[in-house]
Enzyme design. Structure first.
Site, PDB file in Angstrom:
ATOM      1  N   ILE A  66       0.834  -1.204   0.000  1.00  0.00           N
ATOM      2  CA  ILE A  66       0.000   0.000   0.000  1.00  0.00           C
ATOM      3  C   ILE A  66       0.868   1.252   0.000  1.00  0.00           C
ATOM      4  CG2 ILE A  66      -1.873   1.224   1.159  1.00  0.00           C
ATOM      5  CD1 ILE A  66      -2.604  -1.657   0.233  1.00  0.00           C
ATOM      6  N   LYS A  67       0.768   2.008  -1.092  1.00  0.00           N
ATOM      7  CA  LYS A  67       1.526   3.269  -1.178  1.00  0.00           C
ATOM      8  C   LYS A  67       0.741   4.367  -0.466  1.00  0.00           C
ATOM      9  CE  LYS A  67       3.910   4.400  -5.021  1.00  0.00           C
ATOM     10  NZ  LYS A  67       3.942   4.784  -6.450  1.00  0.00           N
ATOM     11  N   ILE A  68       1.444   5.047   0.413  1.00  0.00           N
ATOM     12  CA  ILE A  68       0.795   6.083   1.212  1.00  0.00           C
ATOM     13  C   ILE A  68       1.625   7.359   1.147  1.00  0.00           C
ATOM     14  CG2 ILE A  68       0.040   6.710   3.545  1.00  0.00           C
ATOM     15  CD1 ILE A  68      -0.266   3.695   4.113  1.00  0.00           C
TER      16      ILE A  68
END
Ligand code: E4P
Length: 217
Positions: A82-84
């Site tokens: 998950i890119k945050i």
């Protein structure tokens, strides 16, 4: 060094995979928007194609939204990361997701101070964007050097660096020299990396000479 491919285009992913060059994939909303399919459909297809991390970015703003969205995105494949984007809400979400065993990639990262905070929050990966720094006259590779040095000072830091926003083969060479674990490379740059005019000239010459010795018609 691992190579991720920085695209959401399935054909490009398959092409690089055939060359053994896909240890993982990074996407972002801009890359996904170019492909004309819903994000979920495409990410599910990419995940089936690739053995390795597939990075998908959240669009939520608050920590609560990000965590909720991350849990859905994580079901789209076997190895979704998950890119945050890094800010305080993002960091809070990274911490929560880390405790729940969901892998994260802190993205849109442009400074060593942000890299320190991302590691403290428990990010699995960080994505420093070197090309976008170069675009505004800051040396992107210098940032990689700084982060490498800082991370190497502390055994407890397990966060891995994915060099992102790569614009040319020199970025890849220098990142590798600095010991970046991963570089995410757009397909066009992978093509450039394989090419050399002296290789082309050498092949042409050898083929010409092969005809003289009856090896080639
Ligand atoms: C990767 O994860 C990033 O989204 C990507 O490398 C950004 O590249 P750009 O600066 O060329 O858009």
């Amino acid at each position: 060094m691992k190579i991720f491919i920085d695209t959401a285009n399935l054909n490009e992913i398959r092409k690089a995979k055939a060359l053994g060059l896909v240890d993982g994939v990074t996407t972002n909303p801009t890359l996904l928007a170019k492909e004309g399919e819903t994000a979920e459909t495409l990410i599910r297809k990419i995940s089936k194609e690739v053995k390795g991390p597939v990075n998908v970015e959240v669009t939520g703003i608050t920590c609560e939204e990000i965590v909720k969205e991350a849990k859905v995105l994580a079901t789209w494949g076997d190895e979704i990361v998950i890119k945050i984007p890094i800010n305080q809400e993002g960091l809070k979400a990274v911490r929560i997701l880390a405790t729940e065993g969901i892998q994260t990639n802190v993205t849109l990262l442009f400074s060593a101070s942000q890299a320190i905070l991302a590691a403290k929050a428990g990010a699995t990966y960080i994505c420093p964007f070197i090309g976008r720094l170069d675009d505004i006259s800051f040396n992107g590779l210098e940032l990689i050097q700084q982060i490498r040095e800082i991370y190497d000072n502390y055994d407890e830091i397990e966060t891995r660096i994915i060099v992102a926003s790569v614009r040319n083969p020199i970025h890849v060479i220098e990142a590798a020299r600095m010991g970046a674990e991963i570089v995410t490379i757009p397909p066009a740059i992978l093509d450039q990396m394989a090419k050399h005019p002296l290789t082309d000239r050498g092949i042409a010459q050898f083929l010409e000479d092969a005809k003289k010795i009856g090896v080639k018609k």
